[in-house]
Design an enzyme around this catalytic site. Structure first.
Site, PDB file in Angstrom:
ATOM      1  N   CYS A  19      -3.141   2.396   6.780  1.00 14.49           N
ATOM      2  CA  CYS A  19      -3.426   1.922   8.136  1.00 14.49           C
ATOM      3  C   CYS A  19      -3.777   3.068   9.073  1.00 14.49           C
ATOM      4  O   CYS A  19      -4.444   2.859  10.089  1.00 14.49           O
ATOM      5  CB  CYS A  19      -2.239   1.133   8.672  1.00 14.49           C
ATOM      6  SG  CYS A  19      -0.670   2.018   8.591  1.00 14.49           S
TER       7      CYS A  19
ATOM      8  N   GLU B 135       5.299  -8.358  -3.847  1.00  9.22           N
ATOM      9  CA  GLU B 135       5.385  -8.743  -5.253  1.00  9.22           C
ATOM     10  C   GLU B 135       4.485  -7.890  -6.137  1.00  9.22           C
ATOM     11  O   GLU B 135       4.735  -7.762  -7.338  1.00  9.22           O
ATOM     12  CB  GLU B 135       5.023 -10.222  -5.406  1.00  9.22           C
ATOM     13  CG  GLU B 135       6.071 -11.189  -4.881  1.00  9.22           C
ATOM     14  CD  GLU B 135       6.162 -11.200  -3.365  1.00  9.22           C
ATOM     15  OE1 GLU B 135       7.279 -11.383  -2.845  1.00  9.22           O
ATOM     16  OE2 GLU B 135       5.114 -11.000  -2.688  1.00  9.22           O
TER      17      GLU B 135
ATOM     18  N   ASN C  50       0.814  -1.219   0.000  1.00  6.22           N
ATOM     19  CA  ASN C  50       0.000   0.000   0.000  1.00  6.22           C
ATOM     20  C   ASN C  50       0.850   1.274   0.000  1.00  6.22           C
ATOM     21  O   ASN C  50       0.553   2.231  -0.692  1.00  6.22           O
ATOM     22  CB  ASN C  50      -0.993  -0.004   1.165  1.00  6.22           C
ATOM     23  CG  ASN C  50      -0.322  -0.076   2.513  1.00  6.22           C
ATOM     24  OD1 ASN C  50       0.690  -0.766   2.692  1.00  6.22           O
ATOM     25  ND2 ASN C  50      -0.877   0.607   3.496  1.00  6.22           N
TER      26      ASN C  50
ATOM     27  N   GLU D 295     -11.188  -3.701   9.663  1.00  4.18           N
ATOM     28  CA  GLU D 295     -10.490  -2.607   8.989  1.00  4.18           C
ATOM     29  C   GLU D 295     -10.922  -2.546   7.525  1.00  4.18           C
ATOM     30  O   GLU D 295     -10.705  -3.513   6.777  1.00  4.18           O
ATOM     31  CB  GLU D 295      -8.976  -2.814   9.077  1.00  4.18           C
ATOM     32  CG  GLU D 295      -8.180  -1.713   8.408  1.00  4.18           C
ATOM     33  CD  GLU D 295      -6.676  -1.944   8.482  1.00  4.18           C
ATOM     34  OE1 GLU D 295      -5.927  -0.984   8.255  1.00  4.18           O
ATOM     35  OE2 GLU D 295      -6.260  -3.086   8.755  1.00  4.18           O
TER      36      GLU D 295
ATOM     37  N   GLY E 212       2.068  -5.357   7.895  1.00  6.60           N
ATOM     38  CA  GLY E 212       1.072  -6.077   7.122  1.00  6.60           C
ATOM     39  C   GLY E 212      -0.143  -6.411   7.960  1.00  6.60           C
ATOM     40  O   GLY E 212      -0.469  -5.709   8.923  1.00  6.60           O
TER      41      GLY E 212
ATOM     42  N   LYS F  66      12.297  -8.201   1.986  1.00  8.69           N
ATOM     43  CA  LYS F  66      11.333  -8.915   1.157  1.00  8.69           C
ATOM     44  C   LYS F  66      10.168  -7.952   0.970  1.00  8.69           C
ATOM     45  O   LYS F  66       9.379  -7.743   1.880  1.00  8.69           O
ATOM     46  CB  LYS F  66      10.905 -10.218   1.822  1.00  8.69           C
ATOM     47  CG  LYS F  66      10.051 -11.123   0.927  1.00  8.69           C
ATOM     48  CD  LYS F  66       8.602 -10.713   1.009  1.00  8.69           C
ATOM     49  CE  LYS F  66       7.724 -11.597   0.143  1.00  8.69           C
ATOM     50  NZ  LYS F  66       6.381 -10.997  -0.062  1.00  8.69           N
TER      51      LYS F  66
ATOM     52  N   GLU G 142       3.898  -3.820  12.685  1.00  7.52           N
ATOM     53  CA  GLU G 142       2.910  -2.761  12.460  1.00  7.52           C
ATOM     54  C   GLU G 142       1.803  -3.392  11.648  1.00  7.52           C
ATOM     55  O   GLU G 142       1.992  -3.742  10.493  1.00  7.52           O
ATOM     56  CB  GLU G 142       3.557  -1.579  11.736  1.00  7.52           C
ATOM     57  CG  GLU G 142       2.724  -0.308  11.832  1.00  7.52           C
ATOM     58  CD  GLU G 142       1.805  -0.135  10.636  1.00  7.52           C
ATOM     59  OE1 GLU G 142       0.613  -0.509  10.763  1.00  7.52           O
ATOM     60  OE2 GLU G 142       2.266   0.347   9.597  1.00  7.52           O
ATOM     61  N   LEU G 143       0.623  -3.555  12.278  1.00  7.30           N
ATOM     62  CA  LEU G 143      -0.381  -4.469  11.751  1.00  7.30           C
ATOM     63  C   LEU G 143      -1.689  -3.800  11.338  1.00  7.30           C
ATOM     64  O   LEU G 143      -2.711  -4.456  11.247  1.00  7.30           O
ATOM     65  CB  LEU G 143      -0.665  -5.568  12.786  1.00  7.30           C
ATOM     66  CG  LEU G 143       0.562  -6.355  13.238  1.00  7.30           C
ATOM     67  CD1 LEU G 143       0.178  -7.395  14.274  1.00  7.30           C
ATOM     68  CD2 LEU G 143       1.264  -7.009  12.058  1.00  7.30           C
TER      69      LEU G 143
END
Length: 489
Positions: free
Chosen positions: A286, A181, A155, A383, A230, A178, A252-253
């Site tokens: 977020c 993708e 995002n 969310e 994520g 990482k 951080e979720l």
């Protein structure tokens, strides 16, 4: 926008850009057209092991580079990143969908983050403790924790990668990133700007099957620190993996940010700020303001003004300079947003959305306000991560704070009032990691960014974010008792 300028990147492993050797690939799609942009070759198990070996070797060298030199190298990378902001923004818009203005702002924000961390490298101070005995000394150093495995989402791929890269590299850690993708080219372009100034293996970039990459990296004895941004389910899974290896992790979720609009707030200015902030990146943020609790005397005026401002937003392809909101990033987000709206409407929410046609071909959704929504409606619990705002009235400030704190999330919050009493009450009692009062500034490089409850563990940015990549080392040095006698003879 899927013209010849776009090319899927390679992996950066041990100082060399090369194609992933895995037997799988990922199709990168333009969200504005749903057309493929290219095929991204993914990493193999051997690629990941090579990256791990390089990270271990590079850490031993990079940790010994003086802080002022690490700072200078990162700042040269930042200068290159800023010079290429327009080109990188075009890549980001093509693969993620956000408007060019938002993409360029994200690129520059990523540069600011890395520059702040670079400067902070020169201010990693230890301390000297009063010695407990003569001819001895006690001190505390703050040393790099070791090779880092970092995982960033699609995002805000530049900013959310930069928070991890800047802190790790400035602290003296090597890092394997990482990245998502779905948005590989923009992150690769940013990494290339930095890697040109770094020894090989210090900064590496891989793309691969998420479960395979996370398992290989987190379970490797090379990795000492994990950083992830994520979803909550994936964060929980990675936290369990890290716990099994007794490794430090920052998470951080996500969030479901409450907005409390008190009776003395100015409706026009509040709505203007909140509509722009809510629908930035099509609501896929977020920290996006999502749950609006409005004092009852203002409620109807607020709904009318918010809907009018949302209806006025021009929705279109991100590369069109007239667009104010682009598409959602992928088909699964569009389906999830549509499903959430339908389930919330079935629970009694009033759907206030535009009636005009949306652009065809891509993953477009209209800015939408769900009014008169119940506190336990799906969109108030889950969310939205899309262009959905929810609104309900409140009668007392205590009621508003209680409703806001019902959420499992606790990342960001917003308050609009001139009342000192309300400011004090909300700032002390609202369960969020960041609070903006009469504004939108909940994330800046010099301040910690992190959440409470299901929004995560730990902080990024600020000195707290730097400390996440450092560990304290206590040293107690004593002169040998026969030192004087030996040297006199």
């Amino acid at each position: 926008m899927s013209g010849p300028f776009y090319r899927c990147p390679e992996l950066l492993i041990a100082g060399r850009w090369r194609t992933g050797r895995g037997d799988r690939s990922h199709t990168v799609v333009d969200p504005a057209t749903a057309e493929p942009l290219g095929e991204l070759r993914l990493a193999s198990a051997a690629d990941l092991q090579e990256a791990l070996s390089a990270a271990g070797l590079a850490f031993e060298a990079w940790r010994q580079v003086p802080a002022h030199e690490r700072c200078a190298r990162l700042e040269r990378g930042v200068a290159r990143l800023r010079a290429q902001a327009d080109e990188i923004a075009a890549l980001l818009t093509a693969e993620q969908g956000k408007t060019l203005a938002e993409a360029r702002a994200e690129c520059l924000m990523a540069a600011d983050l890395i520059k702040w961390y670079a400067e902070e490298a020169r201010r990693v101070h230890g301390r000297v403790l009063p010695a407990r005995a003569s001819q001895s000394r006690m001190d505390v150093l703050r040393l790099p924790v070791g090779p880092v495995a970092a995982f960033s989402p699609w995002n805000f791929p530049l900013v959310l990668s930069a928070r991890k890269l800047g802190g790790a590299l400035a602290a003296g850690c090597s890092i394997i990133l990482k990245a998502a993708e779905e948005t590989p080219a923009s992150v690769a372009a940013m990494v290339a700007c930095l890697a040109e100034e770094l020894p090989e293996g210090v900064l590496q970039l891989v793309y691969g099957v998420p479960a395979e990459v996370s398992k290989a990296l987190i379970e490797s004895p090379v990795i000492r620190k994990v950083s992830f941004t994520g979803s909550v389910p994936v964060g929980r899974h990675l936290a369990q993996m890290a716990a099994g290896q007794l490794k430090r992790i920052t998470l951080e979720l996500g969030g479901h940010a409450p907005v409390i609009v008190c009776e003395d707030a100015d409706v026009a200015s509040t709505v203007a700020m909140m509509v722009a902030h809510k629908f930035r990146n099509a609501g896929q943020a977020c920290l996006a303001p999502t749950r609006f609790y409005v004092a009852r005397p203002l409620y109807r005026d607020f709904l009318e003004a918010f809907k009018a401002a949302a209806d006025d937003l021009r929705v279109g392809p991100g590369h069109d300079p007239r667009s104010q909101m682009g598409p959602l990033a992928n088909a699964r987000r569009l389906q999830a947003v549509q499903d959430l709206m339908a389930r919330s409407a079935a629970c009694g929410a009033q759907v206030l959305t535009r009636t005009g046609n949306l652009p065809s071909g891509g993953f477009f959704a209209a800015p939408t306000l769900l009014a008169d929504i119940a506190p336990d409606a799906p969109a108030m619990v889950e969310e939205p991560f899309g262009p959905i705002a929810c609104a309900m009235p409140f009668d007392t400030l205590d009621e508003a704070i209680g409703l806001a704190n019902r959420s499992d999330y606790g990342l960001a919050g917003y308050l609009f009032t001139d009342s000192a009493r309300a400011i004090l009450a909300v700032s002390q009692r609202l369960e969020v990691g960041s609070l903006a009062i009469n504004g939108i500034g909940v994330s800046v490089p010099e301040a910690p960014f992190g959440g409470l409850k299901a929004s995560g563990w730990g902080s990024e940015s600020g000195i707290e974010g730097m400390e996440a990549f450092l560990e304290p080392r206590f040293t107690h040095y004593s002169v040998p008792q026969d030192h004087d006698r030996r040297h006199k003879t």
